[in-house]
Design a protein around this motif. Structure first.
Motif, short mmCIF file in Angstrom:
data_model
loop_
_atom_site.label_atom_id
_atom_site.label_comp_id
_atom_site.label_asym_id
_atom_site.label_seq_id
_atom_site.Cartn_x
_atom_site.Cartn_y
_atom_site.Cartn_z
N ALA A 65 -21.57 47.99 37.41
CA ALA A 65 -21.50 49.61 37.83
C ALA A 65 -20.81 50.15 36.64
O ALA A 65 -20.81 51.39 37.07
N GLY A 66 -20.40 49.51 35.82
CA GLY A 66 -19.62 50.19 34.46
C GLY A 66 -18.26 50.87 35.33
O GLY A 66 -17.64 51.63 34.42
N ILE A 67 -17.70 50.12 36.31
CA ILE A 67 -16.35 50.68 36.66
C ILE A 67 -15.18 50.08 35.91
O ILE A 67 -14.09 50.53 35.65
N ILE A 68 -15.40 48.99 35.31
CA ILE A 68 -14.71 48.30 34.21
C ILE A 68 -15.45 47.84 33.09
O ILE A 68 -16.51 47.97 33.20
N GLY A 69 -14.78 47.69 32.09
CA GLY A 69 -15.55 47.05 30.93
C GLY A 69 -14.73 47.10 29.45
O GLY A 69 -13.58 47.24 29.89
N THR A 70 -15.07 46.72 28.28
CA THR A 70 -14.46 46.42 27.25
C THR A 70 -15.00 47.20 26.18
O THR A 70 -14.42 47.33 25.04
N GLU A 91 -10.07 40.53 33.60
CA GLU A 91 -10.04 39.53 34.29
C GLU A 91 -8.76 39.08 35.02
O GLU A 91 -8.60 38.49 36.10
N GLU A 92 -7.72 38.88 34.08
CA GLU A 92 -6.38 38.54 34.54
C GLU A 92 -5.77 39.19 35.41
O GLU A 92 -5.30 38.69 36.44
N ILE A 93 -5.85 40.75 35.31
CA ILE A 93 -5.20 41.62 36.28
C ILE A 93 -6.09 41.62 37.49
O ILE A 93 -5.35 41.33 38.76
N LEU A 94 -7.44 41.67 37.52
CA LEU A 94 -8.10 42.09 38.76
C LEU A 94 -8.27 40.71 39.46
O LEU A 94 -8.05 40.51 40.76
N LYS A 95 -8.49 39.71 38.79
CA LYS A 95 -8.91 38.24 39.55
C LYS A 95 -7.34 37.66 39.64
O LYS A 95 -7.22 37.30 40.94
N GLY A 96 -6.90 37.61 38.86
CA GLY A 96 -5.52 36.73 38.82
C GLY A 96 -4.47 37.36 39.72
O GLY A 96 -3.87 36.74 40.29
N ASP A 97 -4.31 38.88 39.43
CA ASP A 97 -3.15 39.57 40.10
C ASP A 97 -3.63 40.22 41.46
O ASP A 97 -2.91 40.18 42.46
N LEU A 98 -4.76 40.80 41.46
CA LEU A 98 -5.34 41.40 42.64
C LEU A 98 -6.16 40.64 43.64
O LEU A 98 -6.57 41.08 44.65
N GLY A 99 -6.65 39.33 43.09
CA GLY A 99 -7.44 38.26 43.80
C GLY A 99 -8.96 39.07 44.00
O GLY A 99 -9.51 38.62 45.35
N VAL A 100 -9.51 39.61 42.91
CA VAL A 100 -10.75 40.06 43.32
C VAL A 100 -11.64 38.79 42.81
O VAL A 100 -11.51 38.01 42.07
N SER A 101 -12.74 38.72 43.50
CA SER A 101 -13.64 37.58 43.66
C SER A 101 -14.52 37.53 42.47
O SER A 101 -14.59 38.71 41.83
N ASP A 102 -15.33 36.53 42.26
CA ASP A 102 -15.87 36.52 40.92
C ASP A 102 -17.31 37.56 41.19
O ASP A 102 -17.82 38.04 40.51
N GLU A 103 -17.90 37.52 42.50
CA GLU A 103 -18.88 38.46 42.58
C GLU A 103 -18.69 39.84 42.65
O GLU A 103 -19.46 40.60 42.14
N GLN A 104 -17.24 40.15 43.25
CA GLN A 104 -16.85 41.51 42.92
C GLN A 104 -16.62 41.79 41.62
O GLN A 104 -17.07 43.07 41.20
N TYR A 105 -16.16 41.12 40.84
CA TYR A 105 -15.64 41.31 39.57
C TYR A 105 -17.21 41.77 38.84
O TYR A 105 -17.34 42.53 37.96
N ALA A 106 -18.03 40.99 39.02
CA ALA A 106 -19.46 41.05 38.42
C ALA A 106 -20.16 42.24 38.88
O ALA A 106 -20.60 43.00 38.03
#
Length: 472
Positions: free
Chosen positions: A460-465, A440-455
């Protein structure tokens, strides 16, 4: 690095000023590599050792991982049987605990990846590849030591990435380099040691290479070389404005540690064999038994018993040092004996001299004897185990060990940075990241990914923990 990097800001890229903030964990005084962004796919030991050095120096190191494929520095098996966790290999996981999240409790990863950030991206899918490309555009370095052919397979080799960022420095360091007849050979430290002659030179005098233990020396050695090469390339970029590809062979890097043997052959056509613990010119030189913790002076206990397995390493570099050793032994006549009076004589008669020295060293504790011989001018060092080094007074006095608290692995002591900087003190800058901890820190904070795109990326399993259950 640019002036912006030197002042703690992030260097610019061809796309314009970088949008990445400096890490919040950096020292109040700008660290040497503050403002440098490193993308890492550094695996096993060689890659993590390189990025650990860079992170300790202040670089923002982002570990690019995937939940589709196990990171070999984090995990070996997705579902570990008890035969694995109960065996020697299982000890690399905290408390040998194979429950979910064990990949965050791996001792090797927690050591080598301290102070890193982790983002998980499936770069085999368009959405993941686009985000990876965005990271490349805003980064200074991309480092990888995967097996040969991996970056070409995933189309993340230097020609393609350089089109995204002409200032990018990319480092590739598989076992044998990226060209030549061995370029597709796979291997680990033991294989590299064998291929460069390390295994053949490092054994006992009375044995063959089958008894030579692998020490994986080529791995951290390559990592240190890579860290130096990256800093050199950053300096070069200030003159040229251009990035470049660095091709480093782990095998070639460690061959320099055997340079004396190669030059001996090149100049003299002499083949060196197993030295054991001896030296090509000094004598006595080697490792000698000491009195164990459970023994008393005069004890006849065998030195290979667990409580008595104590040793000291001695080196006698001169006739004066040998005189001093003999005086400490209470045997000054040895120094006057024609068989031992000079270096050449001692060298030819060390088979007889070593048992005399060993009979004397066996009467003393290793630390007591180390300090006594050092005061007399004879180089000597106790042969220490990990638990003894953990409480070593010298390391304690120098503040070598650093305590790091990891959210899942707990609080432990780690080896500190490799050097002391007087103006910008170095420290481990935080724990290793959990898998995908900074998504979240990198994708939203650094790259500006929106909440909707992040969800959507999560769904889709492209990201995860957590690694997918099908991961192998």
């Amino acid at each position: 690095m640019t002036e912006r990097a030197a002042s703690g800001q992030t260097p610019t890229s061809p796309a314009g000023p970088s949008q990445y903030p400096t890490p919040s964990t950096q020292h109040p005084l700008a660290l040497p590599l503050a403002g440098v962004r490193v993308l890492s796919q550094g695996i096993v030991w060689a890659g993590p050792f390189a990025t650990m050095i860079l992170a300790d120096l202040g670089a923002d190191v982002i570990e690019v991982e995937s939940i589709q494929h196990l990171n070999p520095t984090r995990a070996t098996l997705r579902h570990m049987p008890s035969s694995f966790t109960d065996g020697p290999r299982g000890a690399i996981y905290l408390d040998r605990d194979p429950s979910e999240g064990f990949w965050n409790r791996h001792s090797y990863f927690n050591y080598g990846k301290r102070g890193h950030r982790s983002v998980t991206l499936d770069i085999t899918r368009p959405e993941g590849r686009e985000l990876f490309d965005e990271l490349v555009r805003g980064s200074d370095v991309f480092l990888e030591n995967n097996a040969a052919g991996v970056v070409e397979k995933w189309d993340i080799d230097y020609p393609r990435l350089a089109m995204l960022n002409r200032r990018l420095i990319m480092v590739r360091f598989p076992g044998y380099g990226i060209d030549g007849p061995y370029r597709h050979f796979k291997g680990y430290g033991a294989n590299v040691e064998a291929a460069v002659g390390h295994t053949l030179l490092r054994g006992y005098r009375d044995s063959d290479p089958s008894t030579t233990p692998a020490i994986f020396h080529a791995d951290p050695n390559a990592g240190a070389h890579v860290a130096f090469a990256i800093m050199t390339a950053l300096w070069s970029r200030e003159e040229t404005g251009e990035g470049q590809l660095i091709d480093l062979s782990q095998a070639e890097a460690v061959m320099h540690h055997l340079a004396y043997a190669f030059m001996d052959y090149s100049m003299n056509r002499r083949l060196q064999g197993h030295w054991g613990n001896r030296h090509p010119s000094m004598a006595p030189y080697g490792v000698f038994p000491c009195r164990g913790e459970g023994a008393t002076p005069g004890s006849t206990s065998a030195p290979d018993q667990a409580s008595d397995d104590m040793w000291i390493a001695l080196a006698v570099p001169s006739d004066e040092a040998f005189v001093a050793l003999c005086a400490e032994m209470g045997a000054p006549e040895l120094a006057r004996n024609p068989r031992y009076a000079d270096a050449v004589s001692r060298y030819h008669n060390q088979d007889d001299l070593e048992p005399v020295v060993a009979a004397w060293t066996r009467e003393f504790g290793q630390r007591e004897l180390m300090e006594r011989l050092q005061r007399a001018g004879v180089p000597a060092a106790a042969v220490l185990r990990q638990q003894t080094m953990d409480a070593d007074p010298h390391l304690e006095a120098r503040g070598f060990w650093e305590q790091i608290t990891h959210p899942e692995a707990g609080t432990h002591r780690y080896p500190g940075p490799l050097a002391k900087f007087a103006v910008t003190p170095l420290h481990a800058r935080g724990p290793a990241p959990c898998l995908g901890e900074h998504n979240e820190e990198i994708l939203k904070g650094d790259l500006g990914v929106s909440d909707e795109q992040y969800a959507r990326l999560l769904a889709a399993g492209i990201i995860g923990t957590v690694y997918l259950d099908s991961a192998r």
